[in-house]
Write an enzyme that holds these catalytic residues in place. Structure first.
Site, short mmCIF file in Angstrom:
data_model
loop_
_atom_site.label_atom_id
_atom_site.label_comp_id
_atom_site.label_asym_id
_atom_site.label_seq_id
_atom_site.Cartn_x
_atom_site.Cartn_y
_atom_site.Cartn_z
N ARG A 55 0.75 -1.03 0.16
CA ARG A 55 -0.43 -0.27 -0.11
C ARG A 55 0.67 1.56 -0.04
O ARG A 55 0.69 2.26 -1.20
CB ARG A 55 -0.51 -0.20 0.89
CG ARG A 55 -2.01 -0.86 1.15
CD ARG A 55 -2.34 -1.67 2.57
NE ARG A 55 -1.34 -2.29 2.99
CZ ARG A 55 -1.93 -3.10 2.65
NH1 ARG A 55 -2.65 -3.98 2.46
NH2 ARG A 55 -1.29 -4.47 2.74
N THR A 56 2.22 1.44 0.71
CA THR A 56 2.35 2.35 1.20
C THR A 56 2.94 2.84 0.37
O THR A 56 3.28 4.11 -0.24
CB THR A 56 2.82 2.13 2.14
OG1 THR A 56 2.30 2.07 3.51
CG2 THR A 56 3.48 3.90 3.34
N LYS A 83 25.75 -4.92 -1.19
CA LYS A 83 26.72 -5.15 -0.97
C LYS A 83 27.05 -4.25 0.22
O LYS A 83 29.22 -4.05 0.37
CB LYS A 83 27.35 -4.44 -2.51
CG LYS A 83 27.54 -5.37 -3.57
CD LYS A 83 28.00 -4.72 -5.01
CE LYS A 83 26.97 -4.84 -6.14
NZ LYS A 83 27.39 -3.49 -7.23
N ARG A 105 11.28 3.79 3.73
CA ARG A 105 11.20 2.42 5.00
C ARG A 105 11.75 1.95 5.50
O ARG A 105 12.62 1.42 4.82
CB ARG A 105 9.75 1.85 4.65
CG ARG A 105 9.37 -0.05 5.55
CD ARG A 105 8.05 0.00 4.80
NE ARG A 105 7.09 0.73 4.92
CZ ARG A 105 5.78 0.02 5.01
NH1 ARG A 105 5.54 -1.38 4.72
NH2 ARG A 105 4.69 0.58 4.77
N HIS A 133 4.51 5.58 11.84
CA HIS A 133 3.94 5.84 10.53
C HIS A 133 3.24 6.31 10.64
O HIS A 133 1.64 6.51 9.87
CB HIS A 133 3.43 4.54 9.83
CG HIS A 133 3.13 3.86 9.17
ND1 HIS A 133 3.34 4.13 7.47
CD2 HIS A 133 2.71 2.56 8.09
CE1 HIS A 133 3.03 4.17 6.98
NE2 HIS A 133 2.01 2.86 7.49
N1 CP Z 1 -0.07 -0.32 5.59
C1 CP Z 1 0.46 -0.57 5.62
O1 CP Z 1 1.84 0.13 6.12
O2 CP Z 1 0.79 -0.88 4.61
P1 CP Z 1 2.03 -2.12 3.59
O3 CP Z 1 2.95 -2.80 4.59
O4 CP Z 1 1.28 -3.27 2.45
O5 CP Z 1 2.64 -0.28 2.90
#
Ligand code: CP
Length: 307
Positions: A55-56, A83, A105, A133
């Site tokens: 999603r993100t 590496k 992320r 998040h």
């Molecule tokens: N909700 C969320 O962070 O989903 P993803 O891990 O798919 O990005």
């Protein structure tokens, strides 16, 4: 507006409302036949993902493209990180190519904060370890406000693996800032040490809390982050903390069921509940694009007046 979006804990009420109001405008773009604004033409957004995401990552990519930015998708697999290249060297390499914003992320809590000290562009935290998040919480708040018309005064219950959840942490801080009363419900083993410092009520009894909840936000049980046995069996977890049809019936008729995804159907949420009209799961994903458009627009120099 700040230069980076690293957490919701340090997001002011004014900035949070500015993001939500700007996202309302961005949502209108999705209803147009040409779903694009020229706002970030000539700017470059790098998606720097050291952990899996559906999603993100796609949502940030679509958001940046809808604002006409150039997008570079960087994932660890196939890069020089395998590496031994460090986060700092990776970030500076990408910045040398002209990144105006880095969406990061990372499995390590605090990695986006480190990154923000090394690059000149804006850093957007797309989930760091068990820390935060922020865009997930903003899209959750946006979804609640659209469905229920307000956030202030609502009772929001966050259920499940709070210990490992960056989504829970970001929602606790943001929803409290926006005036909601937040309760976290979890087995005692999945409640973090120090939770008494959070602006929440803690409960171990889901059935006692459901009738007074305006929103019930279910969390995924994060097996991949568990280093010990936190509950006896999956069946036992689902029996005590899963949201099934009987528990849905115990909630007020207007109450929402939310889940950030990915869901473990049959464990924290039953399939019929996840697919019910009370569930906002798919809406949350759609709203994520509008919210991330708003955040990119505001961090990259946009004003209150969207063109
Ligand atoms: N909700 C969320 O962070 O989903 P993803 O891990 O798919 O990005």
């Amino acid at each position: 507006m700040m230069r980076h979006l690293l957490s919701t804990r340090d997001l002011s009420l004014d900035d949070a409302l500015l993001v939500l109001d700007t996202a309302e405008y961005m949502a209108t773009v999705a209803d147009r036949s040409v779903k694009k604004l020229p706002t970030l033409r000539g700017r470059t957004v790098v998606n720097l993902f050291f952990e899996d995401s559906t999603r993100t990552r796609t949502s940030f990519e679509l958001a940046a493209k809808r604002l006409s930015a150039d997008v570079i998708n960087f994932s660890v697999r196939g890069s020089s990180v395998s590496k031994g290249e460090s986060l700092k060297d990776t970030a500076q390499t990408l910045e040398a190519m002209g990144a105006d914003a880095v969406v990061c992320r990372h499995p390590a809590s605090g990695a986006p904060h480190r990154l923000a000290a090394w690059v000149r562009g804006s850093v957007l935290n797309a989930g760091d370890g068990i820390h935060e998040h922020p865009t997930q919480a903003l899209l959750d708040a946006f979804t609640i406000r659209r469905r229920l018309g307000r956030i202030e005064g609502l009772s929001v219950t966050i259920v499940g693996d709070v210990l490992h959840s960056r989504v829970a942490r970001s929602n606790v801080w943001l929803l409290s800032t926006l005036g909601a009363a937040v309760t976290v419900v979890a087995p005692p083993t999945l409640v973090p040490v120090g939770v008494e410092q959070w602006p929440v009520t803690v409960s171990y009894d889901l059935d006692a809390v459901l009738p007074g909840s305006d929103v019930v936000m279910m969390l995924r049980v994060q097996r991949e982050r568990m280093t010990a046995a936190f509950f006896p069996t999956e069946r036992e977890y689902a029996r005590r903390y899963g949201l099934d049809a009987d528990r849905l019936a115990a909630m007020p008729l207007s109450a929402l069921v939310m889940h950030p995804g990915p869901m473990v159907r049959g464990m924290e949420i039953a399939s019929d509940v996840a697919d019910s009209t009370r569930s906002t799961v798919v809406e949350q994903v759609a709203n994520g694009v509008s919210v991330r458009m708003a955040v990119l627009y505001l961090l990259l120099g946009g004003t209150r007046e969207v063109p």
